[in-house]
Design an enzyme around this catalytic site. Structure first.
Site, PDB file in Angstrom:
ATOM      1  N   TYR A  33      12.048  -4.690  10.289  1.00  0.00           N
ATOM      2  CA  TYR A  33      12.418  -5.217  11.599  1.00  0.00           C
ATOM      3  C   TYR A  33      13.910  -5.090  11.842  1.00  0.00           C
ATOM      4  O   TYR A  33      14.681  -4.786  10.917  1.00  0.00           O
ATOM      5  CB  TYR A  33      11.977  -6.681  11.743  1.00  0.00           C
ATOM      6  N   ARG A  52      20.215   1.460  10.625  1.00  0.00           N
ATOM      7  CA  ARG A  52      19.646   0.655   9.538  1.00  0.00           C
ATOM      8  C   ARG A  52      18.125   0.660   9.598  1.00  0.00           C
ATOM      9  O   ARG A  52      17.450   0.704   8.567  1.00  0.00           O
ATOM     10  CB  ARG A  52      20.191  -0.776   9.601  1.00  0.00           C
ATOM     11  N   ARG A 100      -8.278  -2.598   4.734  1.00  0.00           N
ATOM     12  CA  ARG A 100      -7.384  -3.222   3.761  1.00  0.00           C
ATOM     13  C   ARG A 100      -7.482  -2.577   2.382  1.00  0.00           C
ATOM     14  O   ARG A 100      -8.551  -2.558   1.758  1.00  0.00           O
ATOM     15  CB  ARG A 100      -7.670  -4.722   3.654  1.00  0.00           C
ATOM     16  N   HIS A 102      -4.344  -1.789  -0.844  1.00  0.00           N
ATOM     17  CA  HIS A 102      -2.902  -1.885  -1.088  1.00  0.00           C
ATOM     18  C   HIS A 102      -2.175  -0.554  -0.912  1.00  0.00           C
ATOM     19  O   HIS A 102      -1.087  -0.502  -0.367  1.00  0.00           O
ATOM     20  CB  HIS A 102      -2.628  -2.419  -2.492  1.00  0.00           C
ATOM     21  N   LYS A 149      15.499  -4.118   5.338  1.00  0.00           N
ATOM     22  CA  LYS A 149      15.240  -5.238   6.251  1.00  0.00           C
ATOM     23  C   LYS A 149      13.726  -5.356   6.451  1.00  0.00           C
ATOM     24  O   LYS A 149      13.171  -4.989   7.502  1.00  0.00           O
ATOM     25  CB  LYS A 149      15.990  -5.055   7.574  1.00  0.00           C
ATOM     26  N   GLU A 182      23.728 -14.074  -0.424  1.00  0.00           N
ATOM     27  CA  GLU A 182      23.871 -14.150   1.044  1.00  0.00           C
ATOM     28  C   GLU A 182      23.022 -15.306   1.550  1.00  0.00           C
ATOM     29  O   GLU A 182      22.359 -15.987   0.777  1.00  0.00           O
ATOM     30  CB  GLU A 182      23.428 -12.836   1.687  1.00  0.00           C
ATOM     31  N   LEU A 207      21.664  -7.703   2.230  1.00  0.00           N
ATOM     32  CA  LEU A 207      21.423  -6.797   3.349  1.00  0.00           C
ATOM     33  C   LEU A 207      22.784  -6.411   3.933  1.00  0.00           C
ATOM     34  O   LEU A 207      23.651  -7.270   4.096  1.00  0.00           O
ATOM     35  CB  LEU A 207      20.590  -7.510   4.420  1.00  0.00           C
TER      36      LEU A 207
END
Ligand code: PLP
Length: 285
Positions: A33, A52, A100, A102, A149, A182, A207
């Site tokens: 995101y 990014r 579904r 993995h 991210k 962070e 990040l």
């Protein structure tokens, strides 16, 4: 006015803005995101956010869901349809919808894209900044790839909730070595007694915040001395100032760490000046 979300090619009112139950973002947190500030109707530092995003996607081997140009149109259109002048635009890309399992879905599975935007009140943010915020420290509990991210944010969620329950705004993760990495949704900075601005290098453990990147330019332009190195919790307790940075808060002074006042317990001069200057160095597009 009902909020509008972009979901896989359509702009939909929130009640209809849904994703499939087998979306891999929903089932595996398999996605990334970005959050970009909107100021005076324009996106702040969008090129750095897009760069990014592309890096995060590449690290997870998720395809860009559309061209960069198309994505930029979608971001703007979502901002426009929600009549956001000052606020945030949120973009999420997941590995898409598949039965579904993995392992990655079959090649050609389209990534899912969701974009939302919401208004914020700049005067509220300024009031918060004028008072400063409290942070707590919590043990680092995240995976090693925090440079991506990713939407997998469970340790961050738990840390932020712990902060909230203790009357604080943010939680700083602290590694076993005693060094702050962070915040749960921000980068961490201190100003030492001798006036050096200290923040952890972005090569490991954090990040690479877009706000952080831009702020490094502000520091240079202002002639402030930067010491890009990890700092300990004890150093933070003894610091003259502390602050956090993120797209949603810009530069936010920290006035308490684990209940102890930072400096004289009021927002510091450096943090306050950097907050004032920040947008002069941002790219508005
Ligand atoms: N670190 C973490 C863990 C974050 O979640 C964020 C923002 O959400 C940041 C740092 C700050 O990044 P940016 O300045 O790009 O918002």
């Amino acid at each position: 006015m009902s909020r509008i979300a972009y979901v896989n090619g359509r702009y939909l009112p929130f009640p209809q803005a849904t994703v499939h139950v087998e979306d891999r973002g929903y089932q595996f947190s398999d996605g990334v995101y970005e959050v970009c500030e909107v100021k005076d109707g324009r996106l702040v530092d969008e090129p750095l956010h897009m760069r990014r995003l592309q890096r995060s996607l590449a690290e997870l081997k998720i395809c860009m869901p559309m061209s960069l140009a198309a994505l930029r149109v979608v971001l703007r259109e979502t901002v426009r349809r929600n009549r956001v002048r000052d606020g945030l635009v949120y973009l999420q890309v997941s590995r898409g919808v598949a039965r579904r399992d993995h392992a990655f879905p079959p090649a050609g599975t389209a990534p899912s894209v969701v974009v939302t935007a919401r208004s914020t009140d700049p005067s509220v943010a300024e009031r918060v900044a004028a008072a400063g915020v409290a942070v707590i420290t919590v043990p680092e509990s995240r995976w090693e790839r925090v440079d991506i991210k990713a939407i997998a944010l469970l340790p961050n969620v738990l840390a932020k909730q712990a902060a909230k329950e203790q009357g604080a705004k943010e939680a700083w993760f602290v590694g076993k070595d005693g060094y702050v990495t962070e915040g749960s949704s921000s980068n961490a900075w201190i100003v030492s007694r001798d006036g050096k601005v200290i923040t952890r290098p972005a090569d490991h453990g954090i990040l690479r915040g877009v706000t952080r990147t831009v702020l490094l330019n502000v520091l240079k332009a202002q002639g402030l001395e930067l010491d890009e190195r990890p700092f300990t919790v004890e150093e933070a307790y003894a610091a003259r100032e502390a602050f956090i940075t993120s797209a949603s808060q810009s530069v936010m002074p920290v006035v308490r760490i684990d209940g102890r006042p930072v400096g004289n317990g009021a927002p510091g001069l450096v943090a306050t000046a950097l907050r004032k200057e920040f947008h002069r160095y941002s790219e508005f597009v």
